[in-house]
Design a protein around this motif. Structure first.
Motif, PDB file in Angstrom:
ATOM      1  N   ASN A 177      71.765 -79.875   9.073  1.00 50.69           N
ATOM      2  CA  ASN A 177      71.314 -80.902   8.140  1.00 50.69           C
ATOM      3  C   ASN A 177      72.347 -82.026   8.046  1.00 50.69           C
ATOM      4  O   ASN A 177      73.497 -81.802   7.675  1.00 50.69           O
ATOM      5  CB  ASN A 177      71.101 -80.278   6.752  1.00 50.69           C
ATOM      6  N   LYS A 178      71.912 -83.236   8.348  1.00 49.02           N
ATOM      7  CA  LYS A 178      72.800 -84.396   8.265  1.00 49.02           C
ATOM      8  C   LYS A 178      72.352 -85.373   7.179  1.00 49.02           C
ATOM      9  O   LYS A 178      72.957 -86.433   7.011  1.00 49.02           O
ATOM     10  CB  LYS A 178      72.836 -85.120   9.617  1.00 49.02           C
ATOM     11  N   LEU A 179      71.303 -85.026   6.417  1.00 49.58           N
ATOM     12  CA  LEU A 179      70.828 -85.926   5.374  1.00 49.58           C
ATOM     13  C   LEU A 179      71.900 -86.095   4.314  1.00 49.58           C
ATOM     14  O   LEU A 179      72.421 -85.124   3.765  1.00 49.58           O
ATOM     15  CB  LEU A 179      69.546 -85.370   4.745  1.00 49.58           C
ATOM     16  N   GLY A 180      72.245 -87.343   4.033  1.00 55.50           N
ATOM     17  CA  GLY A 180      73.270 -87.618   3.039  1.00 55.50           C
ATOM     18  C   GLY A 180      74.677 -87.477   3.559  1.00 55.50           C
ATOM     19  O   GLY A 180      75.644 -87.528   2.791  1.00 55.50           O
ATOM     20  N   ALA A 181      74.823 -87.307   4.890  1.00 51.06           N
ATOM     21  CA  ALA A 181      76.149 -87.093   5.450  1.00 51.06           C
ATOM     22  C   ALA A 181      76.960 -88.378   5.461  1.00 51.06           C
ATOM     23  O   ALA A 181      76.440 -89.469   5.700  1.00 51.06           O
ATOM     24  CB  ALA A 181      76.030 -86.548   6.871  1.00 51.06           C
ATOM     25  N   THR A 182      78.241 -88.259   5.188  1.00 49.00           N
ATOM     26  CA  THR A 182      79.179 -89.355   5.375  1.00 49.00           C
ATOM     27  C   THR A 182      79.914 -89.126   6.683  1.00 49.00           C
ATOM     28  O   THR A 182      79.818 -88.064   7.298  1.00 49.00           O
ATOM     29  CB  THR A 182      80.192 -89.395   4.223  1.00 49.00           C
TER      30      THR A 182
END
Length: 333
Positions: free
Chosen positions: A281-286
């Motif tokens: 999951n990369k949603l919302g990743a910085t």
């Protein structure tokens, strides 16, 4: 938990002051602060977009036992009453001493499955009771009121075993596999594995509960509730570890979708353990999160780059009713 009748089951906290907790039998030495929280289950009947009527209730406070003080309520021998929860079994220095983290409903038997994380157990209660019966020890389809019909995962919690018999460790998302799916009626659990054998790793475990046709549960004398062994388990001690959150889902093809929540890892495995689909999951990743090994940061084994933490993942087919009339396409990259 949505029910077939359109109502919703939910877990709530009931906060009681210290004097009430002590009268219920809580050892004052185990109290921190001025309150203790007891979980309760509400069945809510929607009465509008933002309102509901409580049509059924079950409270943990009504199903306790303690052997600390005979002058207080609920005094007795916990080993003789596995249908009750020992209020002094857990020494957790916060008001949230039980921390139920999931709820599931079985319409076939009209039962509710709860997860007592700090007890390292799963519990089943009878929903066929009235609210008054749910607060007692009699009534309902099985004549036990709101007492536990079944518990599993840590027999030491009711003194039917030793700490070495514990098989659940901080688990999440126990639920009955729905009808029509492989393993229907079995219970699937994400077993987080904190403090397991002095080495933390997670597994996904499936059990066949000892349930009879009428919804009662078999137990041999004073032996622990069965089963003695897992029906199926997925283990990858080198790579799978999430100390909290997480879940699993049985799919129509017999595979299992696993969400390692702390690491943001969602993947599908076959019954033999082969990984056939994989997503981080990369949603919302910085940029920083994308280059941090979340598995290592979470205290687990080192591995590939992690994803963004998530509570749970659910697979919905393209023909799921909520998607009707909606255009399904990936978000802009």
């Amino acid at each position: 938990e949505a029910m077939p009748n359109g109502n919703v089951l939910c877990i709530v906290w009931e906060s009681y002051v210290r004097t009430v907790a002590e009268q219920a039998g809580r050892n004052p030495a185990l109290l921190v602060g001025d309150v203790l929280w007891f979980e309760a289950i509400f069945e809510l009947k929607p009465t509008g977009l933002n309102s509901a009527e409580i049509v059924w209730k079950w409270s943990l406070r009504d199903h306790l036992i303690q052997e600390w003080d005979k002058s207080k309520d609920n005094f007795g021998d916990p080993a003789e009453h596995p249908e009750l929860l020992d209020i002094n079994f857990i020494n957790r220095p916060v008001a949230d001493w039980v921390h139920m983290n999931s709820i599931d409903y079985n319409p076939q038997h009209d039962q509710i499955l709860l997860c007592g994380r700090t007890f390292d157990e799963i519990w089943v209660i009878d929903h066929s009771t009235t609210t008054a019966e749910a607060a007692s020890h009699s009534g309902g389809r099985h004549g036990k009121g709101g007492d536990l019909l079944y518990r599993w995962g840590n027999p030491f919690a009711y003194f039917a075993g030793t700490p070495f018999d514990q098989v659940l460790f901080g688990q999440h998302d126990p639920h009955w596999i729905p009808p029509g799916l492989p393993g229907a009626g079995n219970i699937l659990i994400f077993n987080n594995g904190s403090d397991r054998d002095q080495r933390a790793f997670s597994t996904v475990d499936e059990i066949v509960p000892p349930v009879n046709a009428n919804g009662s549960y078999h137990r041999d004398g004073n032996a622990p509730f069965g089963p003695e062994k897992f029906h199926w388990t997925y283990k990858d001690a080198a790579n799978l570890y999430s100390p909290r959150v997480s879940g699993a889902q049985r799919m129509p093809n017999g595979n299992t979708l696993i969400c390692s929540g702390e690491t943001g890892h969602v993947f599908e495995v076959t019954p033999t353990g082969e990984v056939v689909w994989d997503l981080w999951n990369k949603l919302g990743a910085t940029e920083e999160a994308s280059t941090t090994n979340k598995s290592t940061a979470a205290g687990g084994p080192p591995g590939r780059l992690g994803g963004v933490a998530m509570f749970r993942a659910t697979r919905y087919p393209p023909d799921y009713p909520a998607f009707r009339g909606r255009e399904l396409k990936p978000l802009d990259q």
